[in-house]
Design a protein around this motif. Structure first.
Motif, short mmCIF file in Angstrom:
data_model
loop_
_atom_site.label_atom_id
_atom_site.label_comp_id
_atom_site.label_asym_id
_atom_site.label_seq_id
_atom_site.Cartn_x
_atom_site.Cartn_y
_atom_site.Cartn_z
N GLN A 64 -66.94 78.65 30.27
CA GLN A 64 -65.61 78.30 30.75
C GLN A 64 -64.93 77.28 29.83
O GLN A 64 -63.72 77.33 29.63
CB GLN A 64 -65.70 77.74 32.17
CG GLN A 64 -66.08 78.78 33.21
CD GLN A 64 -66.21 78.18 34.58
OE1 GLN A 64 -67.30 78.07 35.12
NE2 GLN A 64 -65.09 77.77 35.17
N ASN A 116 -65.06 77.14 26.76
CA ASN A 116 -64.59 77.81 25.55
C ASN A 116 -63.51 78.85 25.85
O ASN A 116 -63.21 79.69 24.99
CB ASN A 116 -65.78 78.48 24.84
CG ASN A 116 -66.62 77.47 24.08
OD1 ASN A 116 -66.30 77.08 22.96
ND2 ASN A 116 -67.72 77.03 24.70
N GLY A 117 -62.93 78.81 27.03
CA GLY A 117 -61.80 79.68 27.35
C GLY A 117 -62.17 81.13 27.57
O GLY A 117 -61.31 82.01 27.42
N TYR A 161 -63.01 84.18 30.03
CA TYR A 161 -62.75 84.47 31.44
C TYR A 161 -62.70 85.98 31.66
O TYR A 161 -62.63 86.77 30.71
CB TYR A 161 -61.42 83.83 31.89
CG TYR A 161 -60.25 84.21 31.03
CD1 TYR A 161 -59.51 85.38 31.27
CD2 TYR A 161 -59.84 83.40 29.96
CE1 TYR A 161 -58.42 85.72 30.47
CE2 TYR A 161 -58.77 83.74 29.17
CZ TYR A 161 -58.07 84.90 29.43
OH TYR A 161 -57.00 85.25 28.63
N ALA A 170 -57.02 84.33 33.99
CA ALA A 170 -56.39 83.70 32.83
C ALA A 170 -55.62 82.44 33.24
O ALA A 170 -55.66 81.42 32.53
CB ALA A 170 -55.46 84.69 32.14
N SER A 223 -58.20 79.72 33.98
CA SER A 223 -58.78 79.21 32.74
C SER A 223 -57.83 78.28 32.01
O SER A 223 -58.27 77.33 31.35
CB SER A 223 -59.16 80.38 31.84
OG SER A 223 -59.72 79.93 30.62
N ALA A 224 -56.53 78.54 32.14
CA ALA A 224 -55.54 77.71 31.45
C ALA A 224 -55.41 76.32 32.06
O ALA A 224 -54.75 75.44 31.47
CB ALA A 224 -54.18 78.41 31.46
N GLN A 235 -60.70 73.84 36.36
CA GLN A 235 -60.61 75.22 36.83
C GLN A 235 -61.02 75.32 38.30
O GLN A 235 -60.44 76.09 39.06
CB GLN A 235 -61.47 76.12 35.96
CG GLN A 235 -60.97 76.24 34.52
CD GLN A 235 -61.88 77.09 33.66
OE1 GLN A 235 -62.51 78.03 34.12
NE2 GLN A 235 -61.97 76.74 32.38
#
Length: 350
Positions: free
Chosen positions: A157, A159-160, A162, A186, A189-190, A197
């Motif tokens: 998570q 490392n972005g 998803y 998405a 995750s942002a 998150q």
């Protein structure tokens, strides 16, 4: 006069049949009976059978202070000490699981010969109950497994990475769910790092996750379910870390088990399983240290080896599962109001 005459004639008629009384025999017989009675009286009376005292009433479960809690807790410990072995020989009397400090010292050497048995908190001593040892062993194995999954998840998570679908969205065929707002993975995750998150998840999603965790805990702790697999609870001599199967226990099919869903350990020999469990405990310990290191680094603490990895910073409270956006859930608002004052209940905490 007539009655008297009849009585006298009857006595005379039956007189020949009356034998003379032997007074000597009567005296001897009476004397023997008196001696027997004296002997019988001289015998000591049997000791009274001890009647066990009635069991003390169970303490009031509605505890009002810390003293009552401690009394009830100690009563439970004493009851545990006096638990008899099961009639069929099962339990700690026949269990091969570690149940003494000597067993734990031998296990520690197997896990790490260089460190050996290291117990600075004196959790396991010669007075420690087998139930306590089973509890701590199970807790370590379970938390190690959670930490291994959490460490991997945190790295993914952070490392972005998803899933490409939605967390929630409208459900047209369910009444009342047609207008559920759409939220994608998405968008979650942002929000930032893993802790951010979690905060970004809908309150209903958090409640569902915690409810599932509660069910899994209940399932793994139920002795009836464990006995279906031929196992016992870990505080009754059962295997620490064992999780029961789901197969055939529900009215609907459950394709995978929580533990070993693909059956990779079923073909292992007992020796291979023992070696794998030792490796799992060691990996779990390392994962618990690593997980706490990641969380500490996200809060700005100095963690050698993790400071230069660019872990996203987190400004929230890592120990709080709910925040101000979750006040729609029951008791969350009251919890948030009371949380800042909890430190005052324990003098010297802050």
């Amino acid at each position: 006069m007539l009655v008297a005459s009849i009585a006298c004639s009857s006595l005379v008629a039956f007189a020949p049949s009356i034998q003379p009384v032997n007074t000597a025999n009567m005296v001897r017989s009476h004397t023997v009976r008196m001696e027997e009675e004296e002997v019988a009286v001289a015998e000591p009376a049997p000791e009274p059978v001890a009647v066990p005292a009635p069991a003390a009433p169970i303490a009031n479960p509605w505890l009002k202070d810390l003293t009552s809690f401690n009394e009830l807790w100690m009563e439970g410990i004493e009851r545990t000490r006096d638990l008899p072995a099961a009639a069929d020989g099962s339990g700690w009397d026949s269990s091969s699981e570690p149940k003494t400090v000597a067993d734990m010292e031998a296990l520690a050497v197997k896990l790490n010969p260089s460190v050996g048995f290291w117990d600075p908190l004196q959790i396991v001593t010669t007075d420690t109950l087998p139930e306590t040892i089973g509890f701590f062993r199970h807790a370590e194995i379970k938390h190690g497994r959670v930490a291994m999954a959490g460490f991997v998840g945190y790295c993914v998570q952070a490392n972005g990475i998803y899933f490409p679908w939605d967390v929630q969205g409208p459900i047209s065929f369910v009444p009342g769910c047609e207008n559920i707002p759409k939220i994608s993975f998405a968008e979650i995750s942002a929000a930032g790092g893993p802790a951010d998150q979690w905060d970004a998840l809908p309150s209903a999603g958090k409640a569902q996750i915690l409810a599932v965790i509660g069910f899994l805990e209940m399932w793994g702790e139920t002795s009836t379910v464990l006995e279906m697999d031929g196992q016992k609870h870990y505080v009754r001599g059962g295997k620490a870390g064992y999780y029961p199967s789901f197969a055939g226990r529900f009215p609907h099919p459950v394709p995978l088990d929580l533990w070993d869903p693909f059956g990779l350990t079923k073909k292992m020999t007992p020796e291979r399983k023992e070696k794998a469990l030792l490796a799992e405990v060691n990996n779990g310990r390392l994962a618990m240290i690593g997980m706490m290191g990641l969380v500490s680094a996200s809060k700005g603490l100095v963690v050698p080896g993790l400071d230069g990895l660019g872990i996203p910073a987190y400004s929230g409270e890592v120990m709080a599962p709910f925040s101000a956006k979750d006040t729609a859930l029951p008791f969350v608002g009251e919890m948030l109001e009371m949380a800042p004052t909890l430190g005052n209940l324990i003098p010297g905490l802050y």
